[in-house]
Design a protein around this motif. Structure first.
Motif, PDB file in Angstrom:
ATOM      1  N   THR A  69     -17.223  81.757  61.554  1.00  0.00           N
ATOM      2  CA  THR A  69     -17.148  83.028  60.823  1.00  0.00           C
ATOM      3  C   THR A  69     -16.919  84.254  61.699  1.00  0.00           C
ATOM      4  O   THR A  69     -16.077  85.105  61.386  1.00  0.00           O
ATOM      5  CB  THR A  69     -18.436  83.232  59.999  1.00  0.00           C
ATOM      6  N   LEU A 116     -13.559  87.032  61.580  1.00  0.00           N
ATOM      7  CA  LEU A 116     -13.580  88.441  61.191  1.00  0.00           C
ATOM      8  C   LEU A 116     -12.945  89.342  62.241  1.00  0.00           C
ATOM      9  O   LEU A 116     -12.138  90.221  61.914  1.00  0.00           O
ATOM     10  CB  LEU A 116     -15.027  88.888  60.936  1.00  0.00           C
ATOM     11  N   ASN A 117     -13.316  89.134  63.512  1.00  0.00           N
ATOM     12  CA  ASN A 117     -12.871  90.104  64.524  1.00  0.00           C
ATOM     13  C   ASN A 117     -11.575  89.727  65.228  1.00  0.00           C
ATOM     14  O   ASN A 117     -10.989  90.556  65.920  1.00  0.00           O
ATOM     15  CB  ASN A 117     -13.979  90.371  65.554  1.00  0.00           C
ATOM     16  N   ASP A 130     -21.282  89.657  63.947  1.00  0.00           N
ATOM     17  CA  ASP A 130     -20.199  90.358  63.254  1.00  0.00           C
ATOM     18  C   ASP A 130     -20.331  90.208  61.746  1.00  0.00           C
ATOM     19  O   ASP A 130     -20.027  91.132  60.993  1.00  0.00           O
ATOM     20  CB  ASP A 130     -18.838  89.808  63.710  1.00  0.00           C
ATOM     21  N   VAL A 131     -20.780  89.051  61.301  1.00  0.00           N
ATOM     22  CA  VAL A 131     -20.985  88.822  59.869  1.00  0.00           C
ATOM     23  C   VAL A 131     -22.140  89.692  59.381  1.00  0.00           C
ATOM     24  O   VAL A 131     -22.057  90.331  58.332  1.00  0.00           O
ATOM     25  CB  VAL A 131     -21.282  87.334  59.593  1.00  0.00           C
ATOM     26  N   THR A 187     -23.265  92.477  60.586  1.00  0.00           N
ATOM     27  CA  THR A 187     -22.859  93.887  60.562  1.00  0.00           C
ATOM     28  C   THR A 187     -22.026  94.192  59.327  1.00  0.00           C
ATOM     29  O   THR A 187     -22.195  95.232  58.682  1.00  0.00           O
ATOM     30  CB  THR A 187     -22.064  94.231  61.836  1.00  0.00           C
ATOM     31  N   LEU A 188     -21.129  93.257  58.992  1.00  0.00           N
ATOM     32  CA  LEU A 188     -20.260  93.459  57.824  1.00  0.00           C
ATOM     33  C   LEU A 188     -21.053  93.484  56.525  1.00  0.00           C
ATOM     34  O   LEU A 188     -20.916  94.412  55.720  1.00  0.00           O
ATOM     35  CB  LEU A 188     -19.211  92.346  57.773  1.00  0.00           C
ATOM     36  N   ILE A 189     -21.915  92.497  56.316  1.00  0.00           N
ATOM     37  CA  ILE A 189     -22.605  92.413  55.028  1.00  0.00           C
ATOM     38  C   ILE A 189     -23.731  93.439  54.908  1.00  0.00           C
ATOM     39  O   ILE A 189     -24.069  93.871  53.806  1.00  0.00           O
ATOM     40  CB  ILE A 189     -23.135  90.985  54.759  1.00  0.00           C
ATOM     41  N   GLY A 234     -23.539  96.453  56.066  1.00  0.00           N
ATOM     42  CA  GLY A 234     -22.945  97.767  55.858  1.00  0.00           C
ATOM     43  C   GLY A 234     -22.031  97.860  54.663  1.00  0.00           C
ATOM     44  O   GLY A 234     -21.766  98.941  54.160  1.00  0.00           O
ATOM     45  N   HIS A 235     -21.524  96.695  54.174  1.00  0.00           N
ATOM     46  CA  HIS A 235     -20.517  96.730  53.119  1.00  0.00           C
ATOM     47  C   HIS A 235     -20.817  95.728  52.015  1.00  0.00           C
ATOM     48  O   HIS A 235     -19.908  95.183  51.403  1.00  0.00           O
ATOM     49  CB  HIS A 235     -19.124  96.442  53.693  1.00  0.00           C
ATOM     50  N   SER A 292     -24.869  98.221  48.382  1.00  0.00           N
ATOM     51  CA  SER A 292     -25.083  98.729  49.736  1.00  0.00           C
ATOM     52  C   SER A 292     -26.565  98.849  50.054  1.00  0.00           C
ATOM     53  O   SER A 292     -27.344  99.407  49.297  1.00  0.00           O
ATOM     54  CB  SER A 292     -24.406 100.094  49.882  1.00  0.00           C
TER      55      SER A 292
END
Length: 307
Positions: A104, A108-109, A251-252, A254-256, A258-259, A263
């Motif tokens: 994953t 993403l990155n 990275d996952v 951080t994504l979930i 924040g987004h 929220s």
């Protein structure tokens, strides 16, 4: 020269025996009876005049001769697959197709930006992406269902089957729901964690093993209640609705966090100890050349990782 009497069905059976390590399971995978599979194995051994498999405690294993035949059989099927693919691309005039497998974090990155570039420059290209753990992805790679993989070679896999280029490190984060009791005590230590339910990737995966190793190194008992899933969607749903803790790629997380759809539902749990997995790599099957479209995506991912 192809051995007289050797058939494509013989090669399929050898590969099935290598994968399943039981004649009955191999027969089931090929939709044939076990007696028929046993007779076919006898035919193959008669053709080569040497034993290709031997009985072990839990089934059968290929001998050195059987492994050599399996390796060649795999190459034959992959070449046939690539020939069909190339002919189809020539017939349809399409821009080609790529099948990528990725864990994953790098998906993403690295994969997403590279896919965006390829799709913009070559709108006719078709790209398929599977997000899974490395154990599943490397099996799919060897089976010819992926051109290349972003991940790691599992410890129980034969490294001779792969070619790899190390391109980056992946860190692990712990996620919890908003309002979780541990957020008031952050940053937390390993000692604070065992009393909660956990959502883990399946047993034996590298991410899970990294977390378990951190527990064991600290002399802390492993979690008692564990939900096993490789689905990030299910992981998020469980974390949002319980007090469970989940380990995911940073990275996952951080994504979930924040987004998310709502929220703030998910929080990254601050910890006072490092969690990381061994570096990930671009992995291809040994001896298998990438198609031009696959090479294009591979090179873009490599360029981004090393920039």
């Amino acid at each position: 020269m192809f051995r007289p009497g050797l058939k494509i069905s013989h090669l399929r059976l050898i590969l099935a025996v290598e994968e399943h390590r039981q004649v009955s399971a191999a027969a089931h995978a090929l939709n044939m009876s076990q007696p028929a599979a046993s007779r076919m194995l006898g035919e193959i051994e008669a053709i080569f005049r040497t034993p290709l498999c031997e009985r072990v405690a839990r089934g059968v294993e290929l001998t050195a001769y059987g492994k050599a035949l399996a390796r060649r059989a795999r190459s034959i099927f992959l070449e046939l697959r690539e020939a069909a693919r190339e002919i189809n691309e020539l017939k349809t005039g399409s821009g080609g197709s790529v099948s990528l497998g990725s864990v994953t974090g790098p998906a993403l990155n690295l994969a997403v930006p590279a896919i965006r570039q390829v799709s913009t420059a070559y709108p006719g290209i078709e790209i398929s992406v599977q997000i899974e753990n490395s154990n599943v992805l490397t099996r799919e790679l060897l089976a010819g269902r992926h051109d290349f993989v972003l991940g790691r070679i599992p410890e129980d896999a034969n490294p001779e089957h792969f070619a790899m280029t190390e391109i980056g490190e992946e860190h692990i984060a712990l996620i919890v729901r908003d309002g979780h009791p541990l957020l008031d005590r952050a940053p937390v230590s390993v000692d604070d964690l065992p009393g909660y339910d956990w959502v883990f990737q399946p047993r034996g995966t590298l991410l899970r093993r990294a977390v378990e190793d951190r527990f064991l190194a600290a002399g802390v008992p492993l979690p008692v209640t564990v939900i096993n899933t490789s689905s990030i969607v299910l992981t998020i749903a469980i974390v949002r609705n319980t007090s469970a803790i989940a380990a995911v790629a940073r990275d996952v997380a951080t994504l979930i966090a924040g987004h998310g759809a709502d929220s703030g539902d998910i929080r990254v749990l601050p910890i006072d100890f490092p969690l990381r997995i061994k570096p990930y790599s671009l992995i291809t099957a040994q001896g298998r050349a990438l198609t031009p479209s696959a090479r294009l995506l591979y090179d873009l991912i490599f360029k981004q990782a090393t920039a």
